[in-house]
Every structure is written in C-alpha cells, then in structure tokens.
Design an enzyme around this catalytic site. Sequence first.
Site, PDB file in Angstrom:
ATOM      1  N   GLY A  79       0.817  -1.218   0.000  1.00  0.00           N
ATOM      2  CA  GLY A  79       0.000   0.000   0.000  1.00  0.00           C
ATOM      3  C   GLY A  79       0.846   1.261   0.000  1.00  0.00           C
ATOM      4  NE  ARG A 143      -2.152  -4.572  -0.792  1.00  0.00           N
ATOM      5  CZ  ARG A 143      -1.606  -3.953   0.249  1.00  0.00           C
ATOM      6  NH1 ARG A 143      -0.545  -4.458   0.823  1.00  0.00           N
ATOM      7  NH2 ARG A 143      -2.136  -2.844   0.721  1.00  0.00           N
ATOM      8  CG  ASP A 174       3.292 -10.109   4.793  1.00  0.00           C
ATOM      9  OD1 ASP A 174       3.805 -10.835   5.663  1.00  0.00           O
ATOM     10  OD2 ASP A 174       2.061  -9.933   4.705  1.00  0.00           O
ATOM     11  CE  LYS A 200       4.474  -0.103   2.457  1.00  0.00           C
ATOM     12  NZ  LYS A 200       3.560  -0.861   1.606  1.00  0.00           N
ATOM     13  CB  THR A 201       3.154  -0.096   6.563  1.00  0.00           C
ATOM     14  OG1 THR A 201       1.727  -0.160   6.688  1.00  0.00           O
ATOM     15  CG2 THR A 201       3.746  -0.432   7.923  1.00  0.00           C
ATOM     16  CG  ASP A 203      -1.536  -0.520   8.186  1.00  0.00           C
ATOM     17  OD1 ASP A 203      -2.045   0.486   7.661  1.00  0.00           O
ATOM     18  OD2 ASP A 203      -1.817  -1.677   7.850  1.00  0.00           O
TER      19      ASP A 203
HETATM   20  P1  FBP Z   1       0.641  -1.951   3.619  1.00  0.00           P
HETATM   21  O1  FBP Z   1       0.599  -2.833   4.809  1.00  0.00           O
HETATM   22  O2  FBP Z   1       1.017  -2.643   2.372  1.00  0.00           O
HETATM   23  O3  FBP Z   1       1.477  -0.726   3.861  1.00  0.00           O
HETATM   24  O4  FBP Z   1      -0.829  -1.395   3.333  1.00  0.00           O
HETATM   25  C1  FBP Z   1      -1.562  -0.819   4.351  1.00  0.00           C
HETATM   26  C2  FBP Z   1      -2.961  -0.496   3.959  1.00  0.00           C
HETATM   27  O5  FBP Z   1      -3.089   0.868   3.648  1.00  0.00           O
HETATM   28  C3  FBP Z   1      -3.937  -0.899   5.063  1.00  0.00           C
HETATM   29  O6  FBP Z   1      -4.065   0.120   6.013  1.00  0.00           O
HETATM   30  C4  FBP Z   1      -5.176  -1.215   4.292  1.00  0.00           C
HETATM   31  O7  FBP Z   1      -5.965  -2.169   4.960  1.00  0.00           O
HETATM   32  C5  FBP Z   1      -4.653  -1.805   3.033  1.00  0.00           C
HETATM   33  O8  FBP Z   1      -3.393  -1.226   2.810  1.00  0.00           O
HETATM   34  C6  FBP Z   1      -5.539  -1.549   1.835  1.00  0.00           C
HETATM   35  O9  FBP Z   1      -5.017  -2.209   0.756  1.00  0.00           O
HETATM   36  P2  FBP Z   1      -5.399  -1.934  -0.751  1.00  0.00           P
HETATM   37  O10 FBP Z   1      -4.587  -0.770  -1.199  1.00  0.00           O
HETATM   38  O11 FBP Z   1      -4.960  -3.171  -1.447  1.00  0.00           O
HETATM   39  O12 FBP Z   1      -6.856  -1.658  -0.823  1.00  0.00           O
END
Ligand code: FBP
Length: 549
Positions: A79, A143, A174, A200-201, A203
Amino acid sequence: MSYIRLDNLRKHYSPQIPKVLESLPAVEIATNYAPIEESVSAFFPATFGLPLLELKEPTSSEETQERIPLTVGVLLSGGQAPGGHNVIAGIFDALKSYHPASSLYGFLMGPGGLLKKQVRELTADVINAYRNSGGFDMIGSDRTKLEKKEDFATALKVAHSLGLDALVIIGGDDSNTNAALLAEYCQAVGDPLVVVGCPKTIDGDLKNAWIETSFGFDTCAKVYAELIGNIQRDCYSSKKYWHFIKLMGRSASHLTLECALLTQPNVAIISEEIAAHNRTLNDIVTQLADVIVMRSERGMDFGSVLIPEGLVEFVPRMKALIVELNKVLAENAHKLHLVKRSQILNYLAGKLTEESASFFLSLPKEMAYQLSMERDPHGNVQVSRIETEELIVTMLKKELDKRKAKGEYKGKFSALTHFFGYEGRCSMPSNFDASYCYALGRTATYLAVHHRSGYMASVRNLVNHPSEWQPAGIPLTLMMHLEERKGMLKAVIKKSLVDIEGAPFRYFRKHRHEWAEGIAYHYPGPIQYFGPSAVCDNTTLTLRLENHL
Ligand code: FBP
C-alpha cells in the site's frame, strides 16, 4: 498578489539529514546485540546471525578503496505511504554523490514489475519532479509476493541483465520478509547482489526494538487527525450527530490510537484491548450505548467514535469465523465463480462449523458478503472494504431502541459514518516523513556501498532533531519469529500491535473517561510545512510518549 502552488514549492524543500549521512559514512558493528529468535535460523541458514550495524562519520583516513559506479534497482511494494518518493530521492542522491556515474532503475508496479522486467531508469529529471511529493506514482506498486525459488531465480536474471549491484525493496513486514528470502537465496547461490529493505507502512506496525516507526505513519495520522478534528468541531457546533469514523490500519490500531491522542474523541476502540479482554461485538455495542446514554442525560446527543478498520479480526468470534472462511475460500476458490451471488452465503455457510455458520448468517447481508470477498495475495482479509462502522451503528440503533422501550434512554440518536483510509495514504509527506524517508534512502545506498545484504535500513533517535538521528542496518532475520501461514510454520517479520501496557495506550486509558464524559476535543488543523519547528518538524505523540516526552 502572486500565486505559488504548494506542491510546486514543496519540490524545492531540502529534507533535513542526519550529520552522519552528509557524506559516505563508515559501517561499524554495534556491540549491543539483541536476543535472537534461534528458531528462525533453520529458515535462513546463510544469512541468520548477521551483526547489527551502525553508520558512523568516517575518520579522514578511512576510505582507501577506489570508488566504482554502482547500479541499483528499487521497487515499492504494498500500500502507498507518504514519503516513498523521498526514499527513492535519498537513494539517488547518495548514489550520485558516491559516484556520479552510478545509476538507479525503478521497477514499475512493484515486485510484479521486477519479475516482468518492467523498468525505467530514474534520472535526475524524474527524481526532481517527485521530490517531497506524496504517492507512489513515480514507479507504482503492487502486492505480488516474491517467495518461490522460481521468483528469486527470475529476479536474479533480471538483476543481472541490468547489471544491478543492489536491489532496495521498500515495503511492509511481508515485503521485507520476502526481501530477506531473496537475500538468503542470493547468498545460498553465491550471487553478490545486495538486497536491502526499507520500513514502509501507514499502519505503523513495522516497528520493534530497532525500527522506531515505519514511514508514512506520521503523515497519515496527521491527515486523519485534521479531518477528525474538523468533524468534531462541526459536531460540537451543531450538537446533533454522532460520528462513527473508521480509520485505516489493517491489523494494528496504531493509527486509531495516535489519532485519538491527537484529537481526544469521546470514544476510541482499540482492537488489541478488545482481544486482550475477549470482548464480543455485543460488549462493544453495550459500552458504546452506555456512553451515548450517559452523554444524552447530560444534554449531549452528539459525539465522536474512532474505530480501527482491523477491529473485526480481533473480536474472538469474528476471528474464528474469518479463519474458517479463509480456509473454505481457499479450498473452493476454483468453484466459487460458479455459485450465484444470491446463493453464495448459504453455500459458504454450508461449509462452516455449525457455530460459525449461524453467526455468519446472523450478520447483516452486506457484511457477510464483504467477509467473503477474495483475500489479497498475502492472504489478508480486505478489511478496508468491510463496513464495520455500519455494522456497529446498526447494532447500536437496536440496542438504543431496546433501552428506549424500557425507559432507560430518552435521547435522539442520529449517526453518520465515515471511513478515512485512501485519502491519507498519498498525501504530501510531513516534514518529518520527508526527512525520515530521505535519510532511509541514503542509509539504504550506504548499506549497498558497503555490500551489506539482508539488512533493513533504519534511522533512530527520531524524537530528536534530524541532525542527531542515528542511521543503522538491522539484519532482517533479527526481526523475525515463527508464524503459521496457510497451515505451515514460516519465519516472518513480526508485526507490532498496540501494546496495551505501553505508554501511549496508558496515556489514552488514563484520559478516556474525561474525553467520554465531556468535551475535550482537540482540533489539530492541517499539516504545517513552514513555521516554528516545534509545530512543523515534530513527529507523532506515540513516539514522544514511548520516549517519555
Ligand atoms: P501496507 O501494509 O502494504 O502498507 O498497506 C496498508 C494499507 O493501507 C492498510 O491500512 C489497508 O488495509 C490496506 O493497505 C488496503 O489495501 P489496498 O490498497 O490493497 O486496498
């Protein structure tokens, strides 16, 4: 009066960098070894046990070797998170200052682009167009998982065809686990490609004893907190709505907790606390109804509630259902497209245990459909698409109606729901994230220059002024533990959840009653890019509290 677009002006912002990273640093082995999860060693025989590294200012006599231009590849994985472009800018600037003939390639659309050799050279013109900007659109992201031997062999073939000396993988837990697997593969086959990860994230769950925070968390929390503050002010002005605000953060509730600390809502649900006390959805609804009734009795038929998007996975009964559904969906993946939408819920229920089936069918239909959606490539439920906030409001209405019928509640409950997720992930990085990311990028390059593969770039001391930040290299395997994934034990980087004994949660717990009972709202306003350093360069309250500030 003249007019300047902020996004254009922002391209010229110079990130503040740690003194150590101003020129090529030396690498020293850190003496404070951390406890090692020995069980991980079996999965990483070639790279397990690497030492922790610290980057230090070199003594003038230190560099004796001739500098040879380096070729580095970079990819963004997972993400979006504010600051990704600055990691790439940091890698680029450090490479060019190391040797002007060095070059940088960006793989397009994440690990998928690496496997397909979809690549573009990142020249100064490209980099300059994206400095300090949000988003991942410079090269895109996806992803795709890199975990099979064939993937690693393909990745190496691509790396060789471009003459890469190093590959930097910018991603979450991951993606960095996959970086560790690729580094292990290279080592095992005797290939010199250096693989380095960057944390990165949004979250905020890629953190541990060595990584203080993942990039993007600071900016995202500030963007959401601005919006929550605005809603709270509207709510207090009109005094007629209850606002239920779901916030991103797939598993951990760090974003919700940080936003709560910044805005002081009436209620913030923290998934980790729900799980720790084995609470059910009904318990959550009862507690919320108690606050609504109490505020109503005080003349306040309005309020704000923060809900982490990962909540459903922490409610024990729901968690059990999701685990069963994951299995059923995986086992029946090839048949599901043959089942009509009108029959899918009963079809799935027929394959669940009796208890889960009756719970599944008791859920509002939309929610049951959302829980049955395809998982992402890492096997995660797509919690962003589950309308937990709607479920909670529906259940609350029923509970309040019951209380009304018994004469226990006389108020008016008018609820509005919101979801803040995607609107934060690509926002223009805060000064903190702009500088932090840039420093991470430079650190990654310097680890590559020193041929240190299997490491994550880390920058520590983040509550201090950036000039005092301390860059380091953390062995990827050091952050791992064993987890069961798809029925098999695997070594993966450990996700960090909110510690309900940690300082940020304890602060929240100490104050939440007064926030529930009255009006203690904070209205943080928008991210500031100019002005007093104490306003525009600061990082999160989470980090400040963790550092006893
Ligand atoms: P990452 O863990 O890859 O950084 O992504 C976080 C996130 O933004 C979460 O908060 C959210 O649940 C998810 O990605 C949403 O994913 P997508 O972009 O595939 O809808």
